[in-house]
Design a protein around this motif. Structure first.
Motif, PDB file in Angstrom:
ATOM      1  N   ILE A  13      11.034   8.648  -2.047  1.00 58.21           N
ATOM      2  CA  ILE A  13       9.996   7.701  -2.484  1.00 58.21           C
ATOM      3  C   ILE A  13       8.683   8.079  -1.798  1.00 58.21           C
ATOM      4  O   ILE A  13       8.596   8.107  -0.571  1.00 58.21           O
ATOM      5  CB  ILE A  13      10.364   6.244  -2.130  1.00 58.21           C
ATOM      6  N   GLU A  47      -2.627   9.354  -0.442  1.00 61.37           N
ATOM      7  CA  GLU A  47      -2.806   8.417   0.676  1.00 61.37           C
ATOM      8  C   GLU A  47      -3.023   9.199   1.978  1.00 61.37           C
ATOM      9  O   GLU A  47      -3.799  10.147   1.987  1.00 61.37           O
ATOM     10  CB  GLU A  47      -1.594   7.467   0.757  1.00 61.37           C
ATOM     11  N   GLY A 395      -7.744   7.026   6.084  1.00 63.59           N
ATOM     12  CA  GLY A 395      -6.525   6.398   5.556  1.00 63.59           C
ATOM     13  C   GLY A 395      -6.160   5.136   6.312  1.00 63.59           C
ATOM     14  O   GLY A 395      -6.802   4.760   7.287  1.00 63.59           O
ATOM     15  N   GLN A 396      -5.129   4.503   5.808  1.00 62.36           N
ATOM     16  CA  GLN A 396      -4.637   3.257   6.390  1.00 62.36           C
ATOM     17  C   GLN A 396      -3.385   3.582   7.203  1.00 62.36           C
ATOM     18  O   GLN A 396      -2.520   4.327   6.739  1.00 62.36           O
ATOM     19  CB  GLN A 396      -4.302   2.322   5.221  1.00 62.36           C
TER      20      GLN A 396
HETATM   21  C1  LIG Z   1      -7.097   7.847  10.136  1.00 63.58           C
HETATM   22  C2  LIG Z   1      -5.893   8.721  10.275  1.00 63.58           C
HETATM   23  C3  LIG Z   1      -5.971   9.910  11.007  1.00 63.58           C
HETATM   24  C4  LIG Z   1      -4.841  10.720  11.155  1.00 63.58           C
HETATM   25  N1  LIG Z   1      -4.971  11.908  11.802  1.00 63.58           N
HETATM   26  C5  LIG Z   1      -3.911  12.744  11.901  1.00 63.58           C
HETATM   27  C6  LIG Z   1      -4.059  14.014  12.497  1.00 63.58           C
HETATM   28  O1  LIG Z   1      -5.149  14.390  12.926  1.00 63.58           O
HETATM   29  N2  LIG Z   1      -2.974  14.821  12.583  1.00 63.58           N
HETATM   30  C7  LIG Z   1      -1.742  14.419  12.125  1.00 63.58           C
HETATM   31  O2  LIG Z   1      -0.799  15.181  12.252  1.00 63.58           O
HETATM   32  N3  LIG Z   1      -1.577  13.216  11.530  1.00 63.58           N
HETATM   33  C8  LIG Z   1      -2.624  12.379  11.401  1.00 63.58           C
HETATM   34  N4  LIG Z   1      -2.485  11.165  10.782  1.00 63.58           N
HETATM   35  C9  LIG Z   1      -1.143  10.750  10.328  1.00 63.58           C
HETATM   36  C10 LIG Z   1      -0.753  11.420   9.015  1.00 63.58           C
HETATM   37  O3  LIG Z   1      -1.791  11.317   8.091  1.00 63.58           O
HETATM   38  C11 LIG Z   1       0.518  10.741   8.503  1.00 63.58           C
HETATM   39  O4  LIG Z   1       1.518  10.787   9.504  1.00 63.58           O
HETATM   40  C12 LIG Z   1       1.100  11.424   7.268  1.00 63.58           C
HETATM   41  O5  LIG Z   1       0.116  11.724   6.321  1.00 63.58           O
HETATM   42  C13 LIG Z   1       2.147  10.497   6.679  1.00 63.58           C
HETATM   43  O6  LIG Z   1       2.702  11.100   5.549  1.00 63.58           O
HETATM   44  P1  LIG Z   1       3.653  10.290   4.599  1.00 63.58           P
HETATM   45  O7  LIG Z   1       4.203  11.242   3.634  1.00 63.58           O
HETATM   46  O8  LIG Z   1       4.629   9.518   5.430  1.00 63.58           O
HETATM   47  O9  LIG Z   1       2.720   9.172   3.945  1.00 63.58           O
HETATM   48  P2  LIG Z   1       1.541   9.262   2.817  1.00 63.58           P
HETATM   49  O10 LIG Z   1       0.820  10.544   2.832  1.00 63.58           O
HETATM   50  O11 LIG Z   1       0.738   8.022   2.990  1.00 63.58           O
HETATM   51  O12 LIG Z   1       2.375   9.201   1.486  1.00 63.58           O
HETATM   52  C14 LIG Z   1       3.091   8.070   1.086  1.00 63.58           C
HETATM   53  C15 LIG Z   1       3.076   8.031  -0.428  1.00 63.58           C
HETATM   54  O13 LIG Z   1       3.959   7.000  -0.867  1.00 63.58           O
HETATM   55  C16 LIG Z   1       3.389   6.391  -2.003  1.00 63.58           C
HETATM   56  N5  LIG Z   1       3.987   5.065  -2.182  1.00 63.58           N
HETATM   57  C17 LIG Z   1       3.809   3.960  -1.418  1.00 63.58           C
HETATM   58  N6  LIG Z   1       4.547   2.943  -1.892  1.00 63.58           N
HETATM   59  C18 LIG Z   1       5.210   3.422  -2.974  1.00 63.58           C
HETATM   60  C19 LIG Z   1       6.122   2.828  -3.896  1.00 63.58           C
HETATM   61  N7  LIG Z   1       6.524   1.558  -3.794  1.00 63.58           N
HETATM   62  N8  LIG Z   1       6.595   3.600  -4.909  1.00 63.58           N
HETATM   63  C20 LIG Z   1       6.226   4.892  -5.041  1.00 63.58           C
HETATM   64  N9  LIG Z   1       5.351   5.489  -4.209  1.00 63.58           N
HETATM   65  C21 LIG Z   1       4.861   4.761  -3.170  1.00 63.58           C
HETATM   66  C22 LIG Z   1       1.907   6.364  -1.666  1.00 63.58           C
HETATM   67  O14 LIG Z   1       1.101   6.204  -2.835  1.00 63.58           O
HETATM   68  C23 LIG Z   1       1.707   7.708  -0.984  1.00 63.58           C
HETATM   69  O15 LIG Z   1       1.320   8.721  -1.882  1.00 63.58           O
HETATM   70  C24 LIG Z   1      -3.594  10.326  10.587  1.00 63.58           C
HETATM   71  C25 LIG Z   1      -3.526   9.158   9.835  1.00 63.58           C
HETATM   72  C26 LIG Z   1      -4.652   8.364   9.655  1.00 63.58           C
HETATM   73  C27 LIG Z   1      -4.557   7.150   8.807  1.00 63.58           C
END
Ligand SMILES: Cc1cc2nc3c(=O)[nH]c(=O)nc-3n(C[C@H](O)[C@H](O)[C@H](O)COP(=O)(O)OP(=O)(O)OC[C@H]3O[C@@H](n4cnc5c(N)ncnc54)[C@H](O)[C@@H]3O)c2cc1C
Length: 503
Positions: A13, A47, A395-396
Motif C-alpha cells: 500500500i 508524498e 512534506g508532512q
Molecule cells: C520535511 C521532511 C524532510 C525529510 N528529510 C529527509 C532526508 O533528508 N533524508 C531522508 O532519508 N529522509 C528524509 N525524510 C523522510 C523521508 O522522506 C521518508 O522517510 C520517506 O519518504 C517515507 O517513504 P514512504 O514510502 O514510507 O512514504 P511516502 O513517500 O509518503 O509514500 C506513501 C504513499 O502512500 C500513499 N497512500 C497513503 N494512504 C494511502 C491509501 N489509503 N491508499 C493508497 N495509497 C496511500 C501516499 O499517497 C504516498 O504516495 C524527510 C521527510 C520530511 C517530511
C-alpha cells in the motif's frame, strides 16, 4: 466481489520509497510471486519521497548532531551514528547493484556527492563539536572527518556562510567530503519502472485503500476504491505491507490487530526557504547542519543545503515546522481527529503533557513572520535578504506516539515497523532517518515476515548478490567497509567528482 484475479501473494500500500524498495527485493527474491501495489495519487512518489518534499540528505550521521549525544560524564556516545552510517552504506550497496543491473540507468540523477558539514558557534557548542570529532574519527566509518575552528579555513569550505560573520566569534566545523544528496523521488521511480515492467506486478494508481480486515483463512482482504470510476473492489493477499507514509496509522487502526493498538500519530509539517538568486546558489556547495535550539525536536535541526534536483543545483534552508491536522500533504484535515481512538487517547494526552517544550516550539514556529524566518536564516547567512528566498511547503511527517507503561505515552522521532505476530502484515510508521535507511529497514522486515525464506540458501545467495556485505558488519570490519565504499563510489559515480565546486 473477490475473484482469483483479485488475489495476490503480496499487496503493497503506497507508492513511496518504502514500497518501492520492498517490492524490488521481493521481485528479485521470488520472481513468481504476484504483487499488487495500490497508490491513492495519480502518480508514484507524490508524498514524502518526492525530492522537494524532503531534505534529500543521505543520512550517514556525518553532520547530524542529534545522532550523537553527550553523556553525563561529558563523553560522546556515537552508537546511533554508527548504526545510521552503516545503514546508509548498505543502501548504497543495494542501489549500486540496481545500477549494475540497469534498473537505475543514470545514478547521477538520483545521488550526488555533496560534502556534509556540521557548523556551530559559541564556546559550549564548539567544545561539543571538537569532542564529537575526537570520538568519531577513531571509528573507520568516520575516519575521513576533518575539523577546524579556524575562521579562514572554515571560510575556504563555506564562503557564503562566512560572509559578514564576526571573526572574533568562536566557531567550529567538521566536514566529510563523501556526504551525499539523494533524490529519493527519482530513485523510487526507477524501482517502480522496474516493478511495473516485471511479470506478475500490477501498479494501480488512483486507487485508495479504505479498509483492511483479516479473513478466517489468515489472508487479508482490502477494500479499495478506484478514484477515477468511484467503484469499490475487494482484493486479497497473503502478505500486506502498509507503506502509506502519513496514511499508515489510519490503515493500521482499520486492520484492528492487537499489535497496532495504543499507537497514535502527531503530524508536523515542514517548510523550506528556497533561494532564487543564482549567484548565492553558485557560491555554496555543502549540506551544513547546525545545532537545534533547546526544546526543539530533532527533525527541526536547521540546515543550509546544496541540492541537485532534476539536474539543477538548488539552495534550501530549513526546515521550519508547521502544524496541520493532515497526515499527508494531500490528505484531509480530519486525519488527526479521526485517528483518535479509545486505545490511543491516553498515550496521546500523556505525550502532549510530557512534551510541553515541543508544543511551545510548534506554537512559536507556526506564528513566525517572514522577518522571524529571515532572522533564523541570518544565523547561517548573516547577509541574507528576504527577497532572495521563497517559502515552500515540504512534506508532512507523522511522529509516532506509543503507549508507555511509565509515562502513559511517549513521542518517538524515529521509524518503527509494527508487525502482526505471524508476520503477515507489516506497517511502517514514523519518518526518520527514513528514506536513507529504507534498505536496512526492508532487510529487517524480510527477516521478521519471511523467517524461513530469509534463512534459506536461495534468499541468502540472492541477498548477498544484491548486498555483498549481507550478513557481515561494515561497522566492525574496516577493510570490508573500504572495499564496499570503493565499489559503491565507482558504480554510483561518486568518485572523482569535484568537491567544493563553487560554480
Ligand atoms: C520535511 C521532511 C524532510 C525529510 N528529510 C529527509 C532526508 O533528508 N533524508 C531522508 O532519508 N529522509 C528524509 N525524510 C523522510 C523521508 O522522506 C521518508 O522517510 C520517506 O519518504 C517515507 O517513504 P514512504 O514510502 O514510507 O512514504 P511516502 O513517500 O509518503 O509514500 C506513501 C504513499 O502512500 C500513499 N497512500 C497513503 N494512504 C494511502 C491509501 N489509503 N491508499 C493508497 N495509497 C496511500 C501516499 O499517497 C504516498 O504516495 C524527510 C521527510 C520530511 C517530511
Amino acid at each position: 466481489m473477490e475473484t482469483q484475479e483479485n488475489h495476490s501473494d503480496v499487496i503493497l500500500i503506497g507508492a513511496g520509497i518504502m514500497s518501492a524498495t520492498l517490492g524490488t527485493f521481493l521481485k528479485k527474491l521470488e520472481p513468481s510471486w504476484k504483487i499488487k501495489i495500490f497508490e491513492r495519487m495519480d502518480k508514484v512518489t507524490a508524498e514524502s519521497s518526492e525530492a522537494w518534499n524532503n531534505a534529500g540528505t543521505g543520512h550517514s550521521a556525518f553532520c547530524e548532531l542529534n545522532y550523537t549525544t553527550e553523556e553525563d560524564d561529558g563523553s560522546i556516545n556515537i552508537d546511533k551514528a554508527i548504526k545510521i552510517a552503516e545503514s546508509f552504506e548498505v543502501s548504497k550497496e543495494f542501489w549500486s547493484s540496481l545500477t549494475e543491473e540497469g534498473i537505475i540507468e543514470d545514478p547521477l540523477k538520483m545521488i550526488r556527492r555533496i560534502p556534509h558539514m556540521s557548523f556551530v558557534w559559541g564556546d559550549k557548542n564548539t567544545e561539543f563539536l571538537r569532542k564529537r570529532y575526537e570520538a568519531m574519527r577513531q571509528h573507520h566509518l568516520f575516519s575521513d572527518m576533518q575539523f577546524s575552528d579556524d575562521y579562514e579555513h572554515i571560510k575556504s569550505w563555506i564562503p557564503l556562510i562566512m560572509e559578514g560573520r564576526d571573526a572574533s566569534q568562536p566557531l567550529a566545523a567538521t566536514r566529510m567530503d563523501i556526504g551525499t544528496d539523494v533524490n529519493f523521488g527519482s530513485l523510487s521511480r526507477c524501482m517502480f519502472d522496474y516493478l511495473k515492467n516485471s511479470e506478475g506486478v500490477e501498479l494501480k494508481l488512483h486507487h485508495e485503500v479504505e479498509d483492511i480486515k483479516r479473513l478466517k483463512d489468515g489472508n487479508w482482504e482490502l477494500e479499495i476504491k478506484d478514484l477515477d470510476s468511484g467503484k469499490e473492489q475487494k482484493y486479497t493477499a497473503n502478505f500486506v505491507f502498509i507503506g502509506a507514509g502519513g496514511g499508515s496509522l489510519p490503515l493500521l487502526e482499520k486492520a484492528d490487530v492487537p499489535e497496532g493498538r495504543g499507537y497514535g500519530g502527531f503530524p508536523i509539517s515542514g517548510k523550506w526557504l528556497v533561494c532564487n538568486k543564482q549567484e548565492l546558489i553558485d557560491k555554496h556547495y555543502a549540506k551544513v547542519y547546525g545545532k537545534a535550539s533547546v526544546g526543539s525536536p530533532p527533525m527541526s535541526v536547521p540546515h543550509l543545503d546544496t541540492r541537485m534536483i532534476d539536474g539543477k543545483k538548488a539552495l534550501l534552508f530549513g526546515p521550519y515546522a508547521g502544524f496541520s491536522t493532515k497526515f499527508l500533504k494531500h490528505g484531509s484535515y480530519l486525519d488527526l481527529p479521526s485517528s483518535i481512538k479509545w486505545n490511543n487517547i491516553w498515550p496521546l494526552i500523556s505525550a502532549g503533557v510530557h512534551n510541553i517544550p515541543l508544543t511551545k516550539y510548534l506554537i512559536e514556529q507556526v506564528t513566525q513572520s517572514p522577518e522571524d524566518r529571515l532572522e533564523a536564516l541570518q544565523e547561517y547567512l548573516p547577509e541574507a535578504q528576504l527577497e532572495d528566498w521563497e517559502l515552500m511547503d515540504a512534506g508532512q511527517r507523522v511522529q509516532v506516539i506509543k503507549k508507555d507503561e511509565e509515562e502513559g505515552g511517549v513521542l518517538e522521532f524515529g521509524t518503527e515497523v509494527v508487525y502482526t505476530q505471524d508476520g503477515s502484515l507489516a506497517t511502517l510508521l514514523g519518518a526518520s532517518p527514513g528514506a536513507s535507511t529504507s534498505v536496512s529497514i526492508m532487510l529487517g522486515l524480510l527477516k521478521k515476515c519471511f523467517p524461513g525464506l530469509e534463512a534459506s540458501a536461495k534468499w541468502k545467495k540472492e541477498l548477498s548478490e544484491l548486498i555483498p556485505s549481507y550478513g557481515k558488519s561494515l561497522a566492525k570490519d574496516a577493510d570490508l567497509l573500504y572495499k564496499t565504499r570503493e565499489r559503491t563510489s565507482k558504480v554510483l559515480g561518486l568518485k572523482g567528482e569535484e568537491v567544493n565546486v563553487l560554480a
